[in-house]
Each structure stands twice: as C-alpha cells, then as structure tokens.
Design an enzyme around this catalytic site. Structure first.
Site, PDB file in Angstrom:
ATOM      1  N   HIS A  84       0.754  -1.175  -0.065  1.00  0.00           N
ATOM      2  CA  HIS A  84      -0.088  -0.008   0.032  1.00  0.00           C
ATOM      3  C   HIS A  84       0.935   1.345   0.035  1.00  0.00           C
ATOM      4  O   HIS A  84       0.737   2.208  -0.751  1.00  0.00           O
ATOM      5  CB  HIS A  84      -0.926   0.076   1.216  1.00  0.00           C
ATOM      6  CG  HIS A  84      -1.959   1.159   1.544  1.00  0.00           C
ATOM      7  ND1 HIS A  84      -3.153   1.338   1.012  1.00  0.00           N
ATOM      8  CD2 HIS A  84      -1.113   2.421   2.174  1.00  0.00           C
ATOM      9  CE1 HIS A  84      -3.512   2.526   1.417  1.00  0.00           C
ATOM     10  NE2 HIS A  84      -2.363   3.312   1.888  1.00  0.00           N
ATOM     11  N   GLU A  85       1.659   1.249   1.118  1.00  0.00           N
ATOM     12  CA  GLU A  85       2.622   2.459   0.887  1.00  0.00           C
ATOM     13  C   GLU A  85       3.535   2.511  -0.349  1.00  0.00           C
ATOM     14  O   GLU A  85       3.734   3.759  -0.787  1.00  0.00           O
ATOM     15  CB  GLU A  85       3.545   2.484   2.341  1.00  0.00           C
ATOM     16  CG  GLU A  85       3.003   2.520   3.613  1.00  0.00           C
ATOM     17  CD  GLU A  85       1.804   3.472   3.630  1.00  0.00           C
ATOM     18  OE1 GLU A  85       1.889   4.388   3.128  1.00  0.00           O
ATOM     19  OE2 GLU A  85       0.724   3.126   4.488  1.00  0.00           O
ATOM     20  N   GLU A 137      -5.649   6.623  -1.310  1.00  0.00           N
ATOM     21  CA  GLU A 137      -5.885   5.294  -0.630  1.00  0.00           C
ATOM     22  C   GLU A 137      -6.495   4.361  -1.087  1.00  0.00           C
ATOM     23  O   GLU A 137      -5.994   3.122  -0.956  1.00  0.00           O
ATOM     24  CB  GLU A 137      -6.683   5.768   0.501  1.00  0.00           C
ATOM     25  CG  GLU A 137      -6.195   6.857   1.624  1.00  0.00           C
ATOM     26  CD  GLU A 137      -4.662   6.507   2.004  1.00  0.00           C
ATOM     27  OE1 GLU A 137      -4.377   5.472   2.052  1.00  0.00           O
ATOM     28  OE2 GLU A 137      -3.988   7.631   2.119  1.00  0.00           O
ATOM     29  N   ASP A 161      -4.375   0.715  -1.713  1.00  0.00           N
ATOM     30  CA  ASP A 161      -5.048  -0.522  -1.719  1.00  0.00           C
ATOM     31  C   ASP A 161      -5.051  -1.530  -2.632  1.00  0.00           C
ATOM     32  O   ASP A 161      -4.562  -2.756  -2.562  1.00  0.00           O
ATOM     33  CB  ASP A 161      -6.666  -0.622  -0.871  1.00  0.00           C
ATOM     34  CG  ASP A 161      -6.614   0.211   0.322  1.00  0.00           C
ATOM     35  OD1 ASP A 161      -5.564   0.086   1.094  1.00  0.00           O
ATOM     36  OD2 ASP A 161      -7.787   0.253   0.904  1.00  0.00           O
TER      37      ASP A 161
END
Length: 678
Positions: free
Chosen positions: A515-516, A576, A580
């Site tokens: 995710h990051e 975001e 994901d």
C-alpha cells in the site's frame, strides 16, 4: 503500517521467500471461523462473510468512536505506553535529565489533576490580558506571531517549514490556509441538518468557554457569533479538500517581496523575521487567494472582533488542558461531532499526550521493551520481497509503455524504507519539563517544536527523520522523501505475527507495505519523480490511460453507500484506494513466491489463498458510530473499512478463484470490468 530462504529460481529473481510448514506444529488460529459469518456467500458480501460475527460481537466501547482491528492494537499499545509512563513516573531514582526522568515528570505533571483543578484557567489569564491590550491591527498580527512562536497554536493561517516540492533538497518557509476550528470548511458553508447541528454545538462550546472566563451569558453569546462570522469568512476563502489534493494547484512559489504586494496589510519580510526566519527570500503558498481574503479581512473586520477571535484561539487551544469545566465543555462539543459517549480516561489521554509531545523520549523506552530486532529483520526481508514483486508487476503491465516503465522502476528502486524507529533520537534539548507545571510543560513542548522546525531552514534536508512516533499504529509514504515508513507500533497482529503463516503476514503487513509503495504511484504520488521532485515522468498517452483507470476506480467507490444517502467520495479517497489495489496485488504476487503460496495445504479449513484474503479482511473489520462515519466521509481520505475490505479484491482474479465467486453474486465484476492498475 514485516523469513527463511528458498533456493531455486526465486533467488535468481531476487525474492527472499519465506517457508512455512503447516504440519510442523499446531498453528494458532490466525483466521478464526468463530469471527466469520459462514452463512453468507463471500461473493455476495465478503465483509460480512469474513468478519460478520466479530462485528456483531464487538460494538463500539463508550469511550471510543470506532472499534476494529486498528483500535484493538492501538488499545494494546496505549496500555503498553501506560505501563512505561507510570513506571517512569514512579521511579524517583532516575537521574535528572535522563530519558526516564523526563518522561516520568511530564506524565506525572499531566496526571496531577488536583493541581490542575485548583488552577482553573489561571494558566491562560496572562494571555487573555495581553490580548485585551491590543490597540490596532498590527497588534493583532503580532499576537498571531506570538501565539505561534510560543507554542500556543496558529490563528488565522498555517505556517511551517517544508521541502520545496520542485527542489526537494531545500527547505522553505510555507504558508497555508487556516483560521477555522471545525473539521472541514463545508461545516460552515453547508445548510444540511448535520452541518447546522455541528454549528449549533460549536456556538454552545464557544459560549460556554467565554462564560467560564468571565463573560456574561449575553456577552459570551455575542462573542461566539463574532468568532463564527470570522471563521465563516475564512472557510469561504479556503480551497476544498478535493482541490487541495492537486500538488500543482497548491504549489505557488513567490519571492517574499512579490507576495507582500498581494497582501498590503501583511508585510511578509517583516513577518518572517518575527517568525524567527532568517535569510529566506522565497516562500511557498498553498492558496494565494486565501491570503488575499485574509488581507481584506484585516481592514473589514473590526478590531474588537479580531481581539475576540484571538481570545477564542487561546481558549480552544488550552481548554482540554485546564480544569474539568473546560475539559467537559470540550468533550461535549466532541460528542456531538463524533458520537463518543463517555470521556476517554485521563490516563489514556495523558499517555497519548506524552507520546504526542515527547514521542522520541517515550519511544526509546517503548522500543527497548516492546520491539524485537528479529521483527525488524523479518520486516526488512518482506520489504525486499514486496519491492521485487512490485517490479515484476510493473514490467508486466500491458497498458504502460517501456519508456514510462523505466521511470517507474527507477522510482521503485529509489524508495527508502524505514522500520521501527529513527536512526538517531531527538533529545529535546532546551525543552523545560518539571513534575509540577503541566501547562508550562505543554507550552515548552510547543515552543520547542516550533524552534526545531525553524532550525531546519538553511540546512540540508534531514532524511533520517520519522514523521510518526514508534508506538504509532500506522504507516506512511512521503512523496518528497520518496520513503516508506513503518513505526514499531504496527508490527503486531493482525498486521504481523512472527509465528504466523505467510498468508497471514502477506495479507496483513505485506499489503500495508505494498500500500505504501503504491502511494508512490497513486494519482498524487505518481506526479513526483524518483528523487521526490514534483516533475512529470510520464508519456502523455500513459498518463491518460492511468487517469482512465483511476476514473473507473473512483466510480466504483462513489457507488458505496455509507449512511442513508451519504456515499464514499471516490475522488477524495482515490489515493488510498489506489494504495489498497496496488498494495494487495503486490502482496499477493509476493505471497505466491513463497512455499505456502504455491501449495494447496489447508489450515483450519482454508486454502492459502483464502487465508491471504481473509487476513486482509480482518485488518479492516470494525464498527463506527454514525456521527463519526458522517464526519469521516467529509474529512478522511481513507474509505471506510467495510469498503476497503472489498474494494481491491473485487478487481483481482485470484479472489474470485479463491472463493469460487460466480456471475450473479452481488460483488461479481466481469473480468473485462476489473480494474488493473499496478
């Protein structure tokens, strides 16, 4: 937000694959069917299937606004912090100036409620008296400067020091919109029932605090109305959250003298000197039109109203740290906004306050007791695995040209990972901490933070800094640093467990790592290059294809209903959601390179792939109060957990195969409609 080695071709790929033997020992139930609702088909409601019984059996506790896996872990961590601060406070033999002594003194002063009650609002009487003496608009501006530099908050506008987004090796003073109290500008400008209710509660809050400091009921109400009128003007001048997501729109670089011409009442050369800024002739401004509006208000708003506004800023910044009538008024206002039913216990608030103010002193105690070197080592290996998996995925993209792929890979290889805690700790030199002066400790901490920030100017960018404290249950990506950061606090179950099978760790912390990484390639982060500079590295054709995929993802999330007619805002949560989708795909690719990922051996009745997706799902299970849910949709760039659970998997072929999801089931998307980005 962390493996034994396999031989063969994985080593050639640079993948360090974990091995896990399900039969070697009886594993813990990292996926517990008792938490699931097996009466529901995964393809109809994967959230309910994976977490339905847990959600039913875990309502939001009275002292919380939401309750889920994050909150359980945060609850564990705040109790860990409590044990550390209470032990430090009780240790009378700790040497003066030592980490333990300073942490103990800070917490002991914060817990000395008898002294705090006795003082009432005495700690701010001098500030209120000083504001009453202001004679002209220059005095108003000087007070804004004083409050900021002395650690008392920041009225009127935002000011800080940040990297120059187009030349990230330099720090520059930066100005941003501000001046308001409510969580979003829309609460001032919209007339829906919820906005009106929150404005009414805010008026009550202000009236109460003005009354507690000596104003008559009529005077307190009049003061509250003046503050509301000023803040509404600020809100009308602010950019929306969606506009603020555009890194080019918020990048406005001015020579100080030129910017001052746009704000005749605000001479920025003089102001920056008062802000302790020396030798800087350039300033970054996120919203120039906001400052034009503020300049006009300095003429149009009466001096008496400005003084009331400054008085309010003293009150609101200190209310939660004064005697119980102030704390209770603050909580009553919070209750209307979030639905929280009872005040968080004092020990918990003060433990968090200690972390927020001297987190790298407390962090040293936390790491020594709760963070194991083997956890960091395994996390480092998982980051290598995820980076390799992400590389494979970029190389296999069918929508991106070789030219852009080369730039994307260069950015991926340039990521700087940080795990656990800083290489060098801040020691807070010059911050005064005593066991008897709670409010003064807070002001000293605020002043220290301000000076520490200003001290960056004129120096090389410090790439060792952590933006979160070690006990924090979170993770982040910084586009200007091009770094991914995982504090020690998140390296625990359900994200990570040293004795868990790979499906659990890759579906948990592996997806967080991915995710990051994906934030470097989301709609905003993808506009920064490998060095962190805001600079295009895409071909026009590839960018257009990317934006088409992002548009489809936005439409997917726009369709999710949160409350009544309230929907997820696809554009606000875009970064975001891309994080994901990219992160879970990369984690799955990395998982399939492990021994377990290539097997079909079931654990507790679930295949490896099912465990991977169930691990992801249990991270996002939770309950949230309706008031908090409504506020989250307006202010939080993250989608609610229910929709994070399903948002990425419904676009992954592997999820359909793992749970035999068929056409006609509610979550089914045709293969050609599944969004494939990273």
């Amino acid at each position: 937000m962390k493996i034994q080695h396999l031989k063969s071709y994985f080593a050639a790929l640079g993948i360090i694959a974990a091995s896990y033997s399900a039969s070697a020992q009886a594993p813990k139930k990292f996926i517990d069917p008792a938490n699931m609702d097996l009466s529901v088909k995964p393809g109809d409601d994967f959230y309910q299937y994976a977490s339905g019984t847990w959600v039913k059996n875990n309502p939001v506790p009275a002292k919380e606004t939401r309750w889920g896996s994050f909150n359980e872990l945060r609850d564990f961590n705040i109790n860990a912090v409590r044990s550390l601060v209470e032990e430090a406070a009780a240790d009378k033999s700790a040497p003066a100036g030592s980490v333990k002594r300073r942490v103990g003194d800070f917490y002991a002063a914060a817990m000395d409620s008898a002294t705090i009650e006795k003082l009432g609002y005495t700690p701010i009487k001098a500030d209120l008296a000083r504001i009453k003496k202001i004679k002209d608009v220059n005095g108003v501006i000087d007070e804004v400067v004083y409050m900021r530099t002395s650690g008392m908050g920041g009225p009127m506008f935002g000011f800080g020091v940040s990297q120059d987004r187009k030349n990230v090796d330099n720090y520059l003073p930066s100005l941003s919109q501000g001046g308001t109290t409510l969580p979003d500008r829309d609460y001032y400008l919209n007339d829906d029932a919820r906005s009106i209710k929150i404005r009414e509660a805010y008026m009550t809050y202000m009236t109460t605090l003005f009354g507690l400091t000596g104003s008559s009921p009529a005077e307190a109400k009049a003061k509250a109305e003046k503050v509301m009128a000023i803040e509404k003007q600020f809100a009308a001048a602010q950019m929306s959250r969606l506009e603020m997501r555009d890194p080019y729109k918020t990048y406005n670089k001015f020579a100080v003298a030129e910017f001052s011409k746009t704000t005749p009442k605000l001479n920025w050369a003089t102001l920056l000197t008062k802000f302790k800024v020396k030798g800087q002739d350039t300033v970054l401004v996120s919203s120039p039109k906001f400052f034009t509006a503020v300049d006009g208000m300095l003429t149009s708003v009466p001096l008496a109203d400005w003084k009331t506004y400054l008085e309010w800023n003293v009150l609101k910044s200190s209310a939660s740290s004064l005697s119980s009538p102030f704390v209770q008024a603050s909580f009553e206002f919070n209750k209307v906004q979030t639905g929280q039913r009872v005040q968080t216990p004092r020990w918990q608030r003060m433990s968090s306050l200690t972390d927020n103010n001297i987190g790298e002193l407390l962090g040293q105690l936390y790491v020594a007791k709760y963070f194991k070197p083997e956890a960091k080592a395994r996390m480092d290996e998982m980051i290598k695995n995820l980076r390799s998996a992400f590389e494979i995925r970029i190389k296999n993209l069918d929508w991106m040209s070789p030219e852009t792929k080369t730039k994307a890979l260069a950015k991926l290889h340039a990521f700087r990972p940080k795990v656990g805690y800083p290489e060098k700790w801040k020691n807070y030199d010059g911050m005064k901490i005593t066991r008897t002066t709670y409010f003064e400790n807070l002001k000293s901490a605020g002043e220290w933070r301000y000076n520490d920030m200003i001290d960056k100017l004129g120096k090389p960018v410090d790439r060792t800094l952590f933006g979160m404290t070690p006990p924090t249950v979170n993770a982040y990506y910084s586009p200007t640093m091009n770094e991914i950061v995982f504090p020690a606090g998140i390296l625990q179950f359900p994200f990570f467990a040293p004795d868990a099978d790979d499906a659990i760790n890759y579906g948990g912390i592996g997806a967080v790592i991915g995710h990051e990484m994906s934030h470097g390639f989301d709609d905003s982060g993808s506009q920064y290059d490998k060095d962190g500079n805001l600079r295009n590295w895409w071909t026009a054709e590839d960018r257009a294809k990317f934006e088409e995929k992002a548009k489809a993802l936005g439409e997917q999330f726009d369709a999710y209903t949160v409350l009544d007619t309230v929907h997820v805002i696809g554009k606000l949560t875009m970064g975001e959601n891309i994080g994901d989708l990219g992160g879970l795909n990369a984690a799955y690719t990395a998982f399939k390179m492990t021994k377990q990922g290539q097997s079909n051996e079931k654990i507790d009745g679930f295949t490896p792939d099912q465990r991977f997706f169930l691990s992801w799902a249990q991270v996002w299970r939770g309950n949230i109060l309706p008031e908090s849910a409504a506020q989250q949709i307006k202010t939080d760039p993250h989608s609610p957990g229910e929709f994070r659970t399903i948002g990425a998997p419904v676009n992954m072929d592997a999820w359909y195969e793992a749970f035999d999801v068929k056409p006609g089931e509610k979550l089914y998307k045709k293969p050609e409609d599944r969004i494939r980005m990273w």
